[in-house]
Design a protein around this motif. Sequence first.
Motif, short mmCIF file in Angstrom:
data_model
loop_
_atom_site.label_atom_id
_atom_site.label_comp_id
_atom_site.label_asym_id
_atom_site.label_seq_id
_atom_site.Cartn_x
_atom_site.Cartn_y
_atom_site.Cartn_z
N ARG A 1 0.83 -1.22 0.00
CA ARG A 1 0.00 0.00 0.00
C ARG A 1 0.86 1.26 0.00
O ARG A 1 0.54 2.24 -0.68
CB ARG A 1 -0.95 0.00 1.21
CG ARG A 1 -1.99 -1.11 1.17
CD ARG A 1 -2.99 -0.91 0.02
NE ARG A 1 -3.77 0.28 0.28
CZ ARG A 1 -4.03 1.22 -0.62
NH1 ARG A 1 -3.60 1.12 -1.86
NH2 ARG A 1 -4.74 2.27 -0.29
N LEU A 2 1.96 1.24 0.74
CA LEU A 2 2.86 2.39 0.74
C LEU A 2 3.46 2.61 -0.64
O LEU A 2 3.56 3.75 -1.11
CB LEU A 2 3.97 2.21 1.78
CG LEU A 2 3.53 2.30 3.25
CD1 LEU A 2 4.68 1.90 4.17
CD2 LEU A 2 3.04 3.71 3.57
N ALA A 3 3.85 1.54 -1.31
CA ALA A 3 4.40 1.66 -2.66
C ALA A 3 3.35 2.17 -3.64
O ALA A 3 3.65 3.00 -4.51
CB ALA A 3 4.96 0.31 -3.12
N GLN A 4 2.11 1.71 -3.49
CA GLN A 4 1.04 2.19 -4.36
C GLN A 4 0.81 3.69 -4.16
O GLN A 4 0.69 4.44 -5.14
CB GLN A 4 -0.25 1.41 -4.10
CG GLN A 4 -0.20 -0.02 -4.58
CD GLN A 4 -1.38 -0.85 -4.08
OE1 GLN A 4 -2.00 -0.54 -3.07
NE2 GLN A 4 -1.68 -1.92 -4.81
N ARG A 5 0.75 4.11 -2.92
CA ARG A 5 0.57 5.54 -2.64
C ARG A 5 1.73 6.36 -3.18
O ARG A 5 1.52 7.44 -3.75
CB ARG A 5 0.42 5.77 -1.13
CG ARG A 5 -0.90 5.34 -0.59
CD ARG A 5 -1.04 5.72 0.87
NE ARG A 5 -2.11 4.93 1.46
CZ ARG A 5 -1.98 4.15 2.52
NH1 ARG A 5 -0.85 4.08 3.17
NH2 ARG A 5 -3.01 3.46 2.96
N ASP A 6 2.94 5.83 -2.98
CA ASP A 6 4.12 6.52 -3.47
C ASP A 6 4.07 6.67 -4.98
O ASP A 6 4.38 7.73 -5.53
CB ASP A 6 5.39 5.76 -3.04
CG ASP A 6 6.65 6.57 -3.22
OD1 ASP A 6 6.58 7.81 -3.32
OD2 ASP A 6 7.73 5.95 -3.26
N TYR A 7 3.62 5.62 -5.67
CA TYR A 7 3.52 5.69 -7.13
C TYR A 7 2.56 6.81 -7.55
O TYR A 7 2.85 7.59 -8.44
CB TYR A 7 3.08 4.36 -7.73
CG TYR A 7 2.74 4.54 -9.19
CD1 TYR A 7 3.74 4.75 -10.13
CD2 TYR A 7 1.41 4.57 -9.63
CE1 TYR A 7 3.44 4.98 -11.47
CE2 TYR A 7 1.10 4.80 -10.96
CZ TYR A 7 2.11 5.00 -11.87
OH TYR A 7 1.82 5.24 -13.18
N PHE A 8 1.40 6.88 -6.90
CA PHE A 8 0.42 7.89 -7.31
C PHE A 8 0.88 9.31 -7.00
O PHE A 8 0.41 10.26 -7.62
CB PHE A 8 -0.95 7.59 -6.70
CG PHE A 8 -1.63 6.44 -7.40
CD1 PHE A 8 -2.07 6.57 -8.71
CD2 PHE A 8 -1.79 5.22 -6.77
CE1 PHE A 8 -2.67 5.51 -9.39
CE2 PHE A 8 -2.39 4.15 -7.43
CZ PHE A 8 -2.83 4.31 -8.73
N HIS A 9 1.83 9.43 -6.07
CA HIS A 9 2.40 10.76 -5.81
C HIS A 9 3.53 11.10 -6.77
O HIS A 9 3.73 12.26 -7.11
CB HIS A 9 2.90 10.86 -4.36
CG HIS A 9 1.81 10.99 -3.37
ND1 HIS A 9 1.54 10.02 -2.43
CD2 HIS A 9 0.89 11.96 -3.17
CE1 HIS A 9 0.51 10.39 -1.71
NE2 HIS A 9 0.09 11.56 -2.13
N THR A 10 4.29 10.09 -7.20
CA THR A 10 5.49 10.35 -7.99
C THR A 10 5.35 9.98 -9.47
O THR A 10 6.07 10.52 -10.30
CB THR A 10 6.69 9.56 -7.43
OG1 THR A 10 6.43 8.15 -7.59
CG2 THR A 10 6.94 9.89 -5.98
N ARG A 11 4.50 9.00 -9.76
CA ARG A 11 4.36 8.43 -11.11
C ARG A 11 5.70 7.88 -11.63
O ARG A 11 5.95 7.83 -12.83
CB ARG A 11 3.80 9.44 -12.11
CG ARG A 11 2.42 9.96 -11.74
CD ARG A 11 1.39 8.88 -11.83
NE ARG A 11 0.09 9.43 -11.43
CZ ARG A 11 -1.04 8.78 -11.55
NH1 ARG A 11 -1.05 7.58 -12.04
NH2 ARG A 11 -2.16 9.33 -11.17
N SER A 12 6.53 7.45 -10.70
CA SER A 12 7.84 6.88 -11.04
C SER A 12 7.68 5.44 -11.51
O SER A 12 7.02 4.63 -10.85
CB SER A 12 8.75 6.93 -9.80
OG SER A 12 9.85 6.06 -9.94
N MET A 13 8.31 5.10 -12.62
CA MET A 13 8.23 3.73 -13.14
C MET A 13 8.90 2.73 -12.19
O MET A 13 8.43 1.61 -12.06
CB MET A 13 8.84 3.64 -14.53
CG MET A 13 8.00 4.34 -15.60
SD MET A 13 6.25 3.82 -15.61
CE MET A 13 6.41 2.14 -16.16
#
Length: 70
Positions: A18-30
Amino acid sequence: FSNIMTPENFFNLVRDMRLAQRDYFHTRSMSVLTRAKALEKRVDDEINRIANPDKADVSELPLFAPPAAE
């Protein structure tokens, strides 16, 4: 058994996912997306292992030694 996940390990895995998912939506990092997907697959694999014990890999099953001869 290292292949058997404890409830605490599963909790930590889901939290990390869940932390990685949230981080992705904040950064859009591949790279973050790749990590989130890998964690999601591990969660899905564990859910499937528990939901379908008849399809478990033999290497995941406990091996019991026969009782010792007296």
